[in-house]
Design an enzyme around this catalytic site. Structure first.
Site: not given
Length: 256
Positions: A80, A151
Site C-alpha cells: 500500500s 499511511k
C-alpha cells in the site's frame, strides 16, 4: 662454655621450618588438594550460562523499553505504500516526533493504531497471544498487529480535502503535488470531498490502487478519520534491507 652446641644439634632447620617443610612435602607428594567449588567445571559452566541468560533478558528488556518509548522497528506487510516503502522493509518509527508538542503534518508517513477508525474498537483475540506478538513486532521480528497501519498524512484538522473526477487532489483549494505516488496511479479513482475534524487526520497510501485507507471508511463511524492520539509515531528511516537504507519518505513540514 660451648654456647654453639645446642645450635649445632638443631641441624639446618628449626622445628618450625621442618614442620613447614613436612607439610609442604605431604601436600605435594601424594595428597590431592581440597577442591574449590567455585572452580568446579560443571558449576562454572552453569554459572556462565546463567549469566548469559540474565544478560539476554536484560538486553531484551532494554530493547523493549527503547522500542516502546523512543524508536520502534516496523515491518511493512503490504504494497500500500509503494514505491516509498516496499514489502519486507523495516522502518524505524520515531515515537518522540509528536510527544513534546509536535503534531503530524501533511506529507508525514505515520504509523497509527487503527482501532476505532480502520478496524472495530475491540477486536476479538487472545490477550496472551497478542502480548507475545506485540513484543515480537516491537523488536521487528514479526509483522505488526492487524490493527496497526502505515499511511501518509494528506489532510490535518480543519483541511478541506477534495478529489474531483480528474483524480487529482486539492487541499484548501490548492492542487496537491504528489511525487511519491506509485507510477501510473492517480490521486484517487473515487471522487470525494471531506473536511477533516480538528484533532484528526485524513490518511492515504502512496500506492492508491492497492491501498485501503481513509477513503474506504467514509461511510463508517469516524468517517475514515484517524484521531491524532492514535498515532504511534513518524516513520523516519528505512533500516532494512541495507540496499534501501535512507529516509522513509516523509515530506511534511518543509523537510523536502
Amino acid at each position: 662454655m660451648d654456647t654453639e652446641a645446642p645450635h649445632t644439634q638443631r641441624g639446618h632447620s628449626s622445628p618450625d621450618e621442618g614442620e613447614g617443610r613436612s607439610r609442604f612435602v605431604l601436600s605435594g607428594a601424594g595428597s590431592a588438594p581440597e577442591s574449590d567449588p567455585d572452580q568446579d567445571p560443571g558449576k562454572a559452566g552453569w554459572l556462565t550460562w546463567r549469566r548469559a541468560a540474565l544478560l539476554g533478558v536484560v538486553c531484551t528488556a532494554l530493547l523493549l523499553l527503547f522500542s516502546n518509548f523512543v524508536m520502534q522497528p516496523f515491518l511493512i506487510p503490504s504494497r500500500s505504500m509503494e514505491p516509498t516503502l516496499a514489502v519486507g522493509d523495516r522502518v524505524l518509527v520515531n515515537k518522540l516526533a509528536y510527544r513534546f508538542g509536535g503534531r503530524p503534518e501533511r506529507g508525514d508517513v505515520v504509523v497509527f493504531d487503527g482501532k476505532g477508525s480502520f478496524v472495530p474498537e475491540d477486536p476479538d483475540g487472545n490477550p496472551l497471544g497478542e502480548a507475545l506478538h506485540g513484543a515480537a513486532s516491537a523488536l521487528g521480528l514479526a509483522e505488526p498487529s492487524d490493527t496497526d497501519f502505515v499511511k501518509r498524512v494528506v489532510g490535518v484538522g480543519g483541511d478541506d480535502v477534495v478529489c474531483g473526477e480528474d483524480g487529482r487532489i486539492k487541499v484548501n483549494g490548492v492542487l496537491l503535488d504528489e511525487p511519491y505516488l506509485y507510477p501510473g496511479d492517480s490521486g484517487s479513482k473515487v471522487p470525494f470531498r471531506i473536511v477533516v475534524p480538528l484533532g484528526s487526520l485524513w490518511v492515504m497510501g502512496d500506492h492508491r490502487s492497492q491501498s485501503r485507507d481513509s477513503r474506504d471508511h467514509l461511510g463508517e463511524p469516524g468517517g475514515g478519520m484517524v484521531p491524532v492520539e492514535k498515532v504511534i509515531g513518524r516513520a523516519d528511516w528505512i533500516g532494512w534491507p541495507v540496499s534501501r537504507w535512507g529516509d522513509a519518505g516523509s515530506v511534511g513540514g518543509g523537510r523536502g
